[in-house]
Write an enzyme that holds these catalytic residues in place. Structure first.
Site, PDB file in Angstrom:
ATOM      1  N   ASP A 150       0.845  -1.187   0.000  1.00 16.50           N
ATOM      2  CA  ASP A 150       0.000   0.000   0.000  1.00 16.50           C
ATOM      3  C   ASP A 150       0.887   1.247   0.000  1.00 16.50           C
ATOM      4  O   ASP A 150       2.015   1.204  -0.499  1.00 16.50           O
ATOM      5  CB  ASP A 150      -0.915  -0.036   1.239  1.00 16.50           C
ATOM      6  CG  ASP A 150      -2.268   0.597   0.988  1.00 16.50           C
ATOM      7  OD1 ASP A 150      -2.323   1.833   0.840  1.00 16.50           O
ATOM      8  OD2 ASP A 150      -3.285  -0.122   0.945  1.00 16.50           O
ATOM      9  N   HIS A 183      -3.620   6.071   3.743  1.00 17.42           N
ATOM     10  CA  HIS A 183      -4.386   4.918   3.289  1.00 17.42           C
ATOM     11  C   HIS A 183      -3.868   3.608   3.865  1.00 17.42           C
ATOM     12  O   HIS A 183      -4.625   2.800   4.416  1.00 17.42           O
ATOM     13  CB  HIS A 183      -4.354   4.894   1.771  1.00 17.42           C
ATOM     14  CG  HIS A 183      -5.186   3.825   1.153  1.00 17.42           C
ATOM     15  ND1 HIS A 183      -4.683   2.596   0.798  1.00 17.42           N
ATOM     16  CD2 HIS A 183      -6.493   3.812   0.823  1.00 17.42           C
ATOM     17  CE1 HIS A 183      -5.647   1.864   0.260  1.00 17.42           C
ATOM     18  NE2 HIS A 183      -6.757   2.585   0.272  1.00 17.42           N
ATOM     19  N   ASN A 274     -13.655   0.615  -7.194  1.00 19.11           N
ATOM     20  CA  ASN A 274     -14.639   1.607  -6.764  1.00 19.11           C
ATOM     21  C   ASN A 274     -15.348   2.291  -7.925  1.00 19.11           C
ATOM     22  O   ASN A 274     -15.599   3.487  -7.895  1.00 19.11           O
ATOM     23  CB  ASN A 274     -13.965   2.687  -5.898  1.00 19.11           C
ATOM     24  CG  ASN A 274     -13.460   2.132  -4.590  1.00 19.11           C
ATOM     25  OD1 ASN A 274     -13.944   1.132  -4.105  1.00 19.11           O
ATOM     26  ND2 ASN A 274     -12.459   2.780  -4.024  1.00 19.11           N
ATOM     27  N   SER A 348     -11.190  -0.716  -0.631  1.00 20.81           N
ATOM     28  CA  SER A 348      -9.907  -0.793   0.084  1.00 20.81           C
ATOM     29  C   SER A 348     -10.109  -1.067   1.557  1.00 20.81           C
ATOM     30  O   SER A 348      -9.255  -1.658   2.208  1.00 20.81           O
ATOM     31  CB  SER A 348      -9.141   0.515  -0.062  1.00 20.81           C
ATOM     32  OG  SER A 348      -8.525   0.613  -1.300  1.00 20.81           O
TER      33      SER A 348
END
Length: 570
Positions: A150, A183, A274, A348
């Site tokens: 990530d 994130h 998404n 996520s």
């Protein structure tokens, strides 16, 4: 698996749901963008290929994609005509994959006596929805390593009690795996936020270790070769699970890395995307990857979630349009404290729920990636159309049901089968104390399997007592030791047979252990519930079958010795 016992993963849209606005969607079903012009070419050669040999083979001035890419021989080079070079190189035997460098992005919308005592736990509707407390009682993923590929992970205040390994960065200019976006730390919190520490929020698998591998920049994007290198690093560092809260177009380089990870026994979990439309991104659609769509607090498909082929399971991803409807975890912040508890939403956020659940099951005694997937899918709450569908996959994650299946339907049946086999063998052999032998065999084969289902606070001893003997090392040091072929063998039964099997006072104990171990290995061979390290597939099954049979022969031998002793006494 219960019936078997009874019968014997151009732009990658990241799936990070943080405090960003919803990003434009990527239609994963559209034709791949044609290759044109010049740019950076990624060449994945056979592992271990020296750089000079690679240059000679390709006729290009290759360089390693990252400083850590030499082992996997993942190289890059700038070329004037990408299409021509791809066509020229893709059929060479020593090249596993060749393609232009692709960009990836985060796919998220960043935006009394009680257990746990985390003050914001009441805001975590998502953990209650998946029945996370059952996972805490089952050990909370203790000893399992989850690689978070990530934007990096920073050890914020509510990760203080969580083991966060050093990790590595594959982003040029980023010297460490520290998060510069928010994130990755949020994702890691969902997996393993420090729990029951009187601070902030809880996580799905607080006992798990986090391996931060930074492959996305502070802006939330990364290149395919960075991500593939991070996947390879996860394998090299001994991770058990890989969380990929990112997604985008198909990449052969990433696919090769995913396949190698799966072949090494890693569980790979990835976000569906998404777009809010049909069309799941990659690598979620890759074979062997658990693709995750997102649900809202009402158990409906989240408005932003991609869906379609490649969705295997769904999990809470949040809906910030509702008050308190996001996923709350601790992450980095520019304020004076350096961190804040923030609500994010996106696939996520859904993905780490599944990765955390997999860690719990693996640590609790699911002996193989195959068994973990089977438990996740069979226990999921069916939503949408009956059975598996393209929106929710097998259903919405329910960790409580998965734990119940593991302990009751599998460990419980192991215990029962151990007792029955022990009774049969000792009866045929005329052994005394058959009840003690059967009771010992049941404990060894299945453990006190009912303990995690009781409403009692988690503890190490609760975890240890509730699991089968062969899975006991996982309660203290993690599942990898429990998969060692020497442990998954008849070594202990043979030693017990030789040392205490002939004795009048402890022969029953040796026989019970041998029966319990033998039954567990035979069932594990038949159902793939056990998977010895370095022995994938048929080789592992044969190993377990032979050693399980030898363990049961030890029971027969001990019973025979006891019978001879009786005759001698008479």
């Amino acid at each position: 698996m219960t019936r078997s016992i009874a019968a014997a993963a151009l732009s990658f849209l990241a799936t990070a749901c943080g405090s960003y606005a919803v990003e434009p969607g990527f239609d994963a079903d559209q034709a791949q963008t044609p290759i044109s012009g010049g740019g950076e070419l990624v060449v994945d050669l056979a592992d271990g290929t020296p750089l000079e040999e690679a240059r000679a083979l390709t006729g290009l001035d290759l360089r390693w994609a990252t400083p850590r890419s030499e082992d996997e021989a993942l190289a890059v080079v700038d070329v004037d005509d990408l299409a021509a070079q791809v066509n020229r190189l893709e059929d060479l035997d020593q090249i596993e994959a060749v393609e232009p460098s692709l960009e990836y992005h985060t796919t998220g919308l960043l935006p009394t006596l009680r257990y746990p005592d985390d003050p914001l736990y009441d805001q975590q509707w998502n953990l209650r929805q998946i029945n996370a407390p059952a996972g805490w009682r089952a050990g909370g993923g203790h000893g399992v390593t989850v690689a978070v590929i990530d934007t990096g992970v920073s050890k914020v205040a509510d990760l203080a009690g969580t083991t966060v390994l050093t990790g590595a960065s594959f982003v040029p200019g980023a010297r460490s795996a520290a998060d510069d976006n928010g994130h990755g730390t949020h994702v890691a919190g969902t997996i393993a936020q420090t729990t029951n520490n009187g601070l902030g929020v809880a996580g799905v698998a607080p006992g798990a270790r986090i391996l931060p591998l930074k492959a996305l920049s502070g802006a939330g994007f990364g290149k395919s070769e960075w991500i593939a290198s991070a996947i390879d690093e996860a394998v090299d560092q001994g991770a058990d699970i890989i969380n990929l809260s990112l997604g985008g177009p198909q990449s052969k380089v990433i696919q090769v890395a995913v396949e190698k990870a799966a072949a090494k026994g890693l569980i790979v979990v990835a976000a569906a995307g998404n777009t809010g439309q049909q069309g799941v991104g990659w690598p979620a659609r890759s074979p062997g990857v658990i693709g995750v769509s997102a649900t809202n607090p009402s158990d409906g498909l989240a408005f932003y979630s991609s869906w379609g082929k490649g969705v295997d399971i769904s999990a809470p991803g949040g809906d910030k349009r509702q008050a308190g409807g996001g996923i709350t975890q601790d992450t980095i912040d520019s304020g004076p404290d350096g961190h804040a508890f923030k609500e994010f939403q996106g696939t996520s956020m859904a993905t780490p729920h599944v990765a955390g659940a997999a860690a719990v099951l693996l640590a609790a005694g699911a002996g193989s990636p195959t068994e973990v997937r089977d438990l996740l899918y069979r226990s999921a709450r069916d939503l949408g159309d009956p059975g598996k569908d393209t929106r929710f996959g097998h259903g919405r994650l329910d960790l409580g049901r998965a734990v119940s299946m593991l302990y009751l339907r599998e460990h419980g049946l192991l215990a029962a089968l151990g007792a029955v086999v022990a009774l049969v063998l000792t009866s045929l052999g005329g052994m005394r104390r058959r009840g003690l032998v059967a009771f010992t065999a049941a404990l060894v084969a299945g453990g006190l399997f009912f303990l995690p289902l009781l409403p009692i606070p988690p503890s190490t001893w609760l975890t240890a007592l509730s699991r089968p003997f062969l899975l006991l090392p996982g309660a203290f040091v993690g599942p990898r030791l429990a998969a060692n072929p020497l442990w998954l063998s008849a070594l202990v039964p043979v030693l017990l047979t030789v040392v205490i099997g002939p004795t009048r006072t402890l022969g029953w104990l040796a026989a019970g252990v041998c029966a319990g171990v033998g039954v567990h290995m035979l069932v594990g061979a038949y159902t793939a519930g056990l998977s010895p390290t370095f022995m994938p597939g048929l080789g592992g099954q044969v190993w377990l079958g032979l050693n399980g049979s030898l363990s049961l022969l030890c029971v027969v031998a001990i019973a025979g010795l006891d019978r001879l002793r009786q005759r001698h006494q008479n």
